[in-house]
Design a protein around this motif. Sequence first.
Motif, PDB file in Angstrom:
ATOM      1  N   CYS A   1      51.766  57.483  56.727  1.00  0.00           N
ATOM      2  CA  CYS A   1      51.509  58.282  55.367  1.00  0.00           C
ATOM      3  C   CYS A   1      52.612  57.923  54.460  1.00  0.00           C
ATOM      4  CB  CYS A   1      51.801  59.688  55.954  1.00  0.00           C
ATOM      5  SG  CYS A   1      51.322  61.067  54.528  1.00  0.00           S
ATOM      6  N   LEU A   2      52.298  57.877  53.165  1.00  0.00           N
ATOM      7  CA  LEU A   2      53.257  57.275  52.170  1.00  0.00           C
ATOM      8  C   LEU A   2      53.204  58.566  50.963  1.00  0.00           C
ATOM      9  CD1 LEU A   2      52.609  53.726  51.860  1.00  0.00           C
ATOM     10  CD2 LEU A   2      54.774  54.768  52.816  1.00  0.00           C
ATOM     11  N   LYS A   3      54.639  58.782  50.541  1.00  0.00           N
ATOM     12  CA  LYS A   3      54.540  59.940  49.484  1.00  0.00           C
ATOM     13  C   LYS A   3      55.350  58.796  48.358  1.00  0.00           C
ATOM     14  CE  LYS A   3      57.088  63.810  48.012  1.00  0.00           C
ATOM     15  NZ  LYS A   3      58.047  64.790  48.141  1.00  0.00           N
ATOM     16  N   ILE A   4      54.625  58.741  47.126  1.00  0.00           N
ATOM     17  CA  ILE A   4      55.026  58.256  46.010  1.00  0.00           C
ATOM     18  C   ILE A   4      55.488  59.336  45.060  1.00  0.00           C
ATOM     19  CG2 ILE A   4      54.467  56.609  44.225  1.00  0.00           C
ATOM     20  CD1 ILE A   4      52.262  55.453  46.082  1.00  0.00           C
ATOM     21  N   THR A   5      56.672  59.487  44.560  1.00  0.00           N
ATOM     22  CA  THR A   5      57.264  60.131  43.763  1.00  0.00           C
ATOM     23  C   THR A   5      57.370  59.604  42.247  1.00  0.00           C
ATOM     24  OG1 THR A   5      58.404  61.573  45.412  1.00  0.00           O
ATOM     25  CG2 THR A   5      59.014  62.026  43.081  1.00  0.00           C
ATOM     26  N   ARG A   6      56.501  59.906  41.257  1.00  0.00           N
ATOM     27  CA  ARG A   6      56.777  59.175  40.092  1.00  0.00           C
ATOM     28  C   ARG A   6      57.540  59.929  39.070  1.00  0.00           C
ATOM     29  NH1 ARG A   6      50.445  57.091  39.275  1.00  0.00           N
ATOM     30  NH2 ARG A   6      50.027  59.371  38.992  1.00  0.00           N
ATOM     31  N   ASP A   7      57.502  61.398  39.286  1.00  0.00           N
ATOM     32  CA  ASP A   7      58.126  62.202  38.377  1.00  0.00           C
ATOM     33  C   ASP A   7      58.511  63.493  39.296  1.00  0.00           C
ATOM     34  OD1 ASP A   7      59.389  63.487  36.211  1.00  0.00           O
ATOM     35  OD2 ASP A   7      57.636  62.925  34.811  1.00  0.00           O
ATOM     36  N   VAL A   8      58.884  64.528  38.681  1.00  0.00           N
ATOM     37  CA  VAL A   8      59.566  65.641  39.312  1.00  0.00           C
ATOM     38  C   VAL A   8      58.106  66.495  39.694  1.00  0.00           C
ATOM     39  CG1 VAL A   8      60.452  67.880  39.129  1.00  0.00           C
ATOM     40  CG2 VAL A   8      61.610  65.947  38.199  1.00  0.00           C
ATOM     41  N   ASP A   9      57.162  66.416  38.887  1.00  0.00           N
ATOM     42  CA  ASP A   9      55.918  67.043  39.237  1.00  0.00           C
ATOM     43  C   ASP A   9      54.866  66.244  39.142  1.00  0.00           C
ATOM     44  OD1 ASP A   9      57.263  69.685  38.772  1.00  0.00           O
ATOM     45  OD2 ASP A   9      57.004  69.450  36.461  1.00  0.00           O
ATOM     46  N   ASP A  10      54.898  65.124  39.703  1.00  0.00           N
ATOM     47  CA  ASP A  10      54.091  63.880  40.021  1.00  0.00           C
ATOM     48  C   ASP A  10      54.315  63.226  41.457  1.00  0.00           C
ATOM     49  OD1 ASP A  10      51.920  62.113  39.660  1.00  0.00           O
ATOM     50  OD2 ASP A  10      52.927  60.903  38.062  1.00  0.00           O
ATOM     51  N   THR A  11      53.713  63.613  42.124  1.00  0.00           N
ATOM     52  CA  THR A  11      53.738  63.075  43.733  1.00  0.00           C
ATOM     53  C   THR A  11      52.301  62.766  44.195  1.00  0.00           C
ATOM     54  OG1 THR A  11      53.982  65.272  44.783  1.00  0.00           O
ATOM     55  CG2 THR A  11      56.201  64.290  44.113  1.00  0.00           C
ATOM     56  N   LEU A  12      52.071  61.727  44.889  1.00  0.00           N
ATOM     57  CA  LEU A  12      50.869  61.388  45.376  1.00  0.00           C
ATOM     58  C   LEU A  12      51.050  61.002  46.871  1.00  0.00           C
ATOM     59  CD1 LEU A  12      49.895  58.748  42.811  1.00  0.00           C
ATOM     60  CD2 LEU A  12      48.931  60.855  42.899  1.00  0.00           C
ATOM     61  N   PHE A  13      50.373  61.565  47.843  1.00  0.00           N
ATOM     62  CA  PHE A  13      50.248  61.307  49.193  1.00  0.00           C
ATOM     63  C   PHE A  13      49.044  60.493  49.528  1.00  0.00           C
ATOM     64  CE2 PHE A  13      52.988  64.745  48.897  1.00  0.00           C
ATOM     65  CZ  PHE A  13      53.924  64.778  49.974  1.00  0.00           C
ATOM     66  N   TYR A  14      49.218  59.294  50.233  1.00  0.00           N
ATOM     67  CA  TYR A  14      48.354  58.586  50.867  1.00  0.00           C
ATOM     68  C   TYR A  14      48.359  58.454  52.327  1.00  0.00           C
ATOM     69  CZ  TYR A  14      47.610  57.013  45.869  1.00  0.00           C
ATOM     70  OH  TYR A  14      47.153  57.102  44.706  1.00  0.00           O
ATOM     71  N   VAL A  15      47.271  58.226  52.880  1.00  0.00           N
ATOM     72  CA  VAL A  15      47.113  58.069  54.508  1.00  0.00           C
ATOM     73  C   VAL A  15      46.498  56.842  54.766  1.00  0.00           C
ATOM     74  CG1 VAL A  15      46.405  58.846  56.768  1.00  0.00           C
ATOM     75  CG2 VAL A  15      47.036  60.630  54.756  1.00  0.00           C
ATOM     76  N   LEU A  16      47.122  55.760  55.322  1.00  0.00           N
ATOM     77  CA  LEU A  16      46.483  54.564  55.784  1.00  0.00           C
ATOM     78  C   LEU A  16      46.681  54.497  57.442  1.00  0.00           C
ATOM     79  CD1 LEU A  16      48.379  54.041  53.279  1.00  0.00           C
ATOM     80  CD2 LEU A  16      48.300  51.811  53.781  1.00  0.00           C
ATOM     81  N   THR A  17      45.404  54.368  58.048  1.00  0.00           N
ATOM     82  CA  THR A  17      44.958  54.312  59.189  1.00  0.00           C
ATOM     83  C   THR A  17      44.843  52.688  59.813  1.00  0.00           C
ATOM     84  OG1 THR A  17      42.655  54.565  58.896  1.00  0.00           O
ATOM     85  CG2 THR A  17      44.139  56.534  59.199  1.00  0.00           C
ATOM     86  N   PHE A  18      45.224  52.667  61.073  1.00  0.00           N
ATOM     87  CA  PHE A  18      45.057  51.305  61.536  1.00  0.00           C
ATOM     88  C   PHE A  18      44.472  51.494  63.293  1.00  0.00           C
ATOM     89  CE2 PHE A  18      48.465  51.161  58.405  1.00  0.00           C
ATOM     90  CZ  PHE A  18      48.085  50.206  57.783  1.00  0.00           C
TER      91      PHE A  18
END
Length: 578
Positions: free
Chosen positions: A91-108
């Motif tokens: 699971c990755l959290k990408i913070t681009r700005d204070v109010d701009d975060t994205l969460f992605y889930v990668l499965t293997f």
Amino acid sequence: MSSNLDKMTIFRAKASVKSFSAIFDISTEPLPQFTYQSNGFEIEGIVKYADVGGKSKTEADYPWMVMLNGLSENINLKFSNKNTSPSAVLCLKITRDVDDTLFYVLTFGMHTSRFINSDKLVNDFGIKVAMNICDHNNLRKVNTTTHSSVSTLTDRQASKGANLEIFDINDEKEFFRSISGSTYENYPYIKSFSGKSSITVNIKKGTNVTDDGIIDILLNLEEAYNLEEYKEKFPSYGRLDYVSDEDEVDKLNKALFNLLKNKEYSCVNLSPSVIMDDNVSYFSYKDPEADEPFDKFEDLNISDLVDQNYGFTQKSSIKTVLNWKVYYVNTSEDIFTMRAYNCLNCELEENGITYILSSGVWRNVSSDFKCEVESYVINNIKDRSNEYLPNDISIRCVVKEKGIDVVKFKEEAYNSYVAKSNSEIYLFDKAKINIAGKNRYEICDLLHKDKQLIHVKVLKGGTSSLSHLFVQSRFYTDAFVKDIDTRKAMIKFINENENPENANKDKGEFLSIIKEKRAELQESTFSVLLCILTYEKEKNIDDLPFMAKYELANTHKYLIDERGIELAYAIRLVNKRA
């Protein structure tokens, strides 16, 4: 991360997700975590690793081995195996700005879903990305669902990349669930893809999938998700839009729970959420490995699901339903599982909007699509309710079950009354008519001498009770038109049957309209009438669930386009009086 990685499966978390713990169904505290910078963005990550599998199997677990060993004392086949496989969720959290975060889930690896809270994932991320990035002239596989009273899943696969038209999708009936294929050159890292709720990307050899590279890929796919190219490539996709607002989903789930709790199944049914192989032996609502004894079922049924889970208590909620499982076992005794919620099909109307639950996803019917269907029904399908079929008739009858008289309420009683009361109608209900070399029931329930094939069904509530009415009208009309043996069997039935309802009728009138030779049949002079029986006064076509009207429209289009045969309907009141 290895630059030799060849495949990734990627999910996107909903905007409401603010922490890793919301995504996982397990505690995240003991899991390894890490952070780094990529292209000026703050990256946080967490990994869940597990060995999966490991069930020991011997020759006794394979019926064909047992059979071979039983043929002779000289045959003594032995087998023993215990496999485990690596499995991980990143699971990755990408913070681009204070109010701009994205969460992605990668499965293997396999069996990763057990660790993820799928309710926190975006349902249409994979399919929408796939539609936007695909070269729609180079598709390999298309999976669709037919949203009707009986939901059906269809897989189509091309031997090589092909245009969407090659897959012969019926835009009037089918909706896309997943697509696979190739993309354009502006996605140079993608060899091929498959998109559904997630996007599975097969990566081109030499692609640099490092810490920065993976972020570049995720943000590139995020950009693709927000494109609207899919509206031109797949114009029918927007007819049923995903409900993404969590409060709205919660409200719909609460309504669904109340229906199940009160055993109101009129607008709820159960069907497999995946395409079943032919070797399914049985279904179960209990774990065949852990629960002994357990009941086996040939088909899925909503009432069995509720009963097998012992109904509900005061503490029950929609979370109770979300935890239910459906198991299916194949002829090799391999056990598979489906989330029961993903097998539920439901239609609700809230504040004038029609919602449909299918494959674990709520969708709302676009207003344009709904108007299109309802307008078609009103303007193209004739209402024959005020013609010769009687109204307010009792359908009470007594049948024997295991030697005991039991009171039932069946359309057979209505058919019998109609045939007795009208000399221009011949009773075919329960007639064994030969179709495709087999004895089938009911080429129609009633045959009018004016060349009308009449099919009758009691509306017990919701759409599912009408499913056979629509299916039968298409299937049996096709058989009547195309199969000479069917017409021969109908002629034989008229000549030989001794039903009291048909006594003293002029058989010649009915025989004169059925011809053995198709060339003499004049099929376009026939019509089909769907008679819907209801216990509710002043019931009309507008009162039927949307999906019933949708399937009615499709049935009319099919019969008129493919057979030149007009379809009409009649809604008649019945009662349960003795």
